[in-house]
Motif scaffolding. Structure first.
Motif, short mmCIF file in Angstrom:
data_model
loop_
_atom_site.label_atom_id
_atom_site.label_comp_id
_atom_site.label_asym_id
_atom_site.label_seq_id
_atom_site.Cartn_x
_atom_site.Cartn_y
_atom_site.Cartn_z
N UNK A 56 0.86 -1.18 0.00
CA UNK A 56 0.00 0.00 0.00
C UNK A 56 0.89 1.23 0.00
N UNK A 57 0.73 2.08 -1.01
CA UNK A 57 1.64 3.20 -1.22
C UNK A 57 0.93 4.53 -1.01
N UNK A 58 1.52 5.40 -0.20
CA UNK A 58 0.96 6.72 0.09
C UNK A 58 2.08 7.62 0.61
N UNK A 59 1.71 8.80 1.11
CA UNK A 59 2.67 9.70 1.71
C UNK A 59 2.18 10.06 3.12
N UNK A 60 2.12 9.03 3.96
CA UNK A 60 1.61 9.22 5.32
C UNK A 60 2.53 10.08 6.17
N UNK A 66 3.55 -1.48 3.89
CA UNK A 66 3.30 -0.07 3.62
C UNK A 66 4.58 0.54 3.06
N UNK A 67 4.44 1.37 2.02
CA UNK A 67 5.62 1.98 1.40
C UNK A 67 5.28 3.39 0.96
N UNK A 68 6.16 4.35 1.27
CA UNK A 68 5.94 5.72 0.83
C UNK A 68 6.06 5.79 -0.69
N UNK A 69 5.25 6.64 -1.29
CA UNK A 69 5.13 6.67 -2.75
C UNK A 69 6.46 7.00 -3.43
N UNK A 70 7.25 7.90 -2.86
CA UNK A 70 8.52 8.23 -3.49
C UNK A 70 9.48 7.05 -3.43
N UNK A 104 4.13 -7.51 -5.96
CA UNK A 104 3.08 -8.33 -6.57
C UNK A 104 1.91 -7.42 -6.92
N UNK A 105 1.18 -6.96 -5.90
CA UNK A 105 0.09 -6.00 -6.08
C UNK A 105 0.43 -4.73 -5.32
N UNK A 106 0.28 -3.59 -5.98
CA UNK A 106 0.45 -2.28 -5.34
C UNK A 106 -0.89 -1.57 -5.38
#
Length: 370
Positions: free
Chosen positions: A190-194, A223-227, A241-243
């Motif tokens: 799951x990618x975001x800029x939390x 969880x992974x930051x978008x940058x 696999x799935x983002x």
């Protein structure tokens, strides 16, 4: 397979009609060789619609899209429409289709073809066997948030776009990602800029809650930051696999993943709605590439992405897994045999046009069906 399944084909502008014509040939082949037939209706969208109706998509075409079992979309746009008012520009037709059909989950696969490993700027060992599915939220976020536009604040002119998400919008696209992962490698990033965005933290918390609910215990969640995700797609893309991600970051990350495969001209996509009480869902399928007006009408286009979008249509809307696999394999085999359009041309291969590549794919389908 009942013959009354309906497909609305919207070829659009530029190379869209040429590529869609090759899908028409596959549909005809399926009717003859696979005894699988569809009712296909065609409509205008984008600049082609603007030229006739002065709008990007008509209410009548929207009604056809809402009633169809699936929509296959070509491409829209061209420089002749640069000065058209925003609400009537070709791209507005696609945005209306997505919004009115409530197509909230955009599926963007990034898959490498063995025959095209050298087309990527990344090393073959980095991308060989790559198979990523990016699930992008498509109907909310900063592209649709309000307020937006020009403002004057304390005498200073500024422009505003608003990023906004509801819990339900995040939950439903995350559920699609988890369900897809269950049929694949059972891993979701799951990618975001939390770290800097309130909506990013909201997104992260909701995805975490869903994973901890017990409904997705079999799925590995990261969880992974978008940058960082963008960097990792270049550094080590096979870790994914799935983002699942929001509208803005999904737009950016899916293009980054696409170029790891070597060519936007090879990549399909699907946009899915929710499942209704009858187990059906509205869906639109389209190639990732644009309308390429510079080569339109010259029989130079690569129809692969549109053909692969049709394969996704068969898989996700009609559950025709074998037929979808056959089309994907035929495209792979055609390229392996040395048939290439100009965008993926390589030494030792034969350059063919859009229709020539369609010929090659049909020949490979005949071999697979023998």
């Amino acid at each position: 397979m009942a013959s009354n399944k309906t497909i609305l084909m919207l070829p659009g502008d530029g190379i869209g009609p040429e590529a869609c014509n090759q899908v028409r040939r596959i549909i005809d082949w399926m009717a003859k060789r696979r005894s699988v037939s569809f009712d296909v209706k065609e409509g205008l969208v984008g600049g082609a619609c603007y030229d006739v109706h002065k709008e990007a998509v008509t209410d009548e075409t929207m009604a056809d899209a809402m009633s169809a079992d699936a929509v296959l979309f070509g491409a829209v746009g061209g420089p002749q429409y640069d000065n058209v008012e925003r609400h009537a520009r070709p791209e507005a037709g696609l945005l209306r289709l997505r919004k009115d059909m409530d197509l909230f989950a955009n599926l963007r696969p990034a898959v490498t073809f063995d025959a095209l490993l050298d087309a990527s700027t990344l090393k073959p060992e980095v991308i060989s066997g790559l198979d990523i599915m990016i699930v992008r939220e498509l109907t909310s976020g900063v592209y649709f948030g309000e307020p937006r536009g020009m403002q004057t604040y304390e005498g200073v002119e500024r422009c505003v776009d608003t990023q906004a998400y509801t819990r339900a919008e995040i939950e439903r696209v995350t559920a699609v990602a988890f369900d897809l992962a269950r049929k694949r490698g059972k891993k979701v990033h799951s990618s975001e800029k939390s770290n800097v965005m309130e909506t990013g933290l909201f997104w992260k918390n909701i995805v975490t809650e869903m994973h901890q609910s017990g409904d997705y215990d079999d799925i590995e969640l990261h969880h992974i930051l978008a940058d960082n995700c963008a960097m990792q797609l270049v550094k080590n893309p096979k870790q994914f696999d799935v983002i699942v991600t929001d509208n803005l970051f999904g737009d950016l990350l899916s293009d980054a993943a696409a170029m790891a495969t070597g060519s936007l001209g090879m990549l399909p996509s699907a946009s899915l709605g929710g499942i209704d009480e009858n187990g059906n869902r509205k869906a639109l399928y389209e190639p990732v590439h644009g309308s390429a007006p510079d080569i339109a009408g010259k029989d130079l286009a690569n129809p692969s992405a549109t053909m692969l979008s049709f394969a996704m249509l068969l898989r996700y809307s009609f559950d025709l897994q074998e037929d979808a696999n056959m089309i994907e394999q035929a495209i792979q085999n055609a390229m392996t045999s040395g048939k290439r359009t100009g965008d993926i041309m390589a030494d030792g291969c034969e350059q063919v046009g859009c229709s020539g590549f369609g010929d090659a794919v049909l020949a490979e389908l005949d071999k697979l069906a023998a």
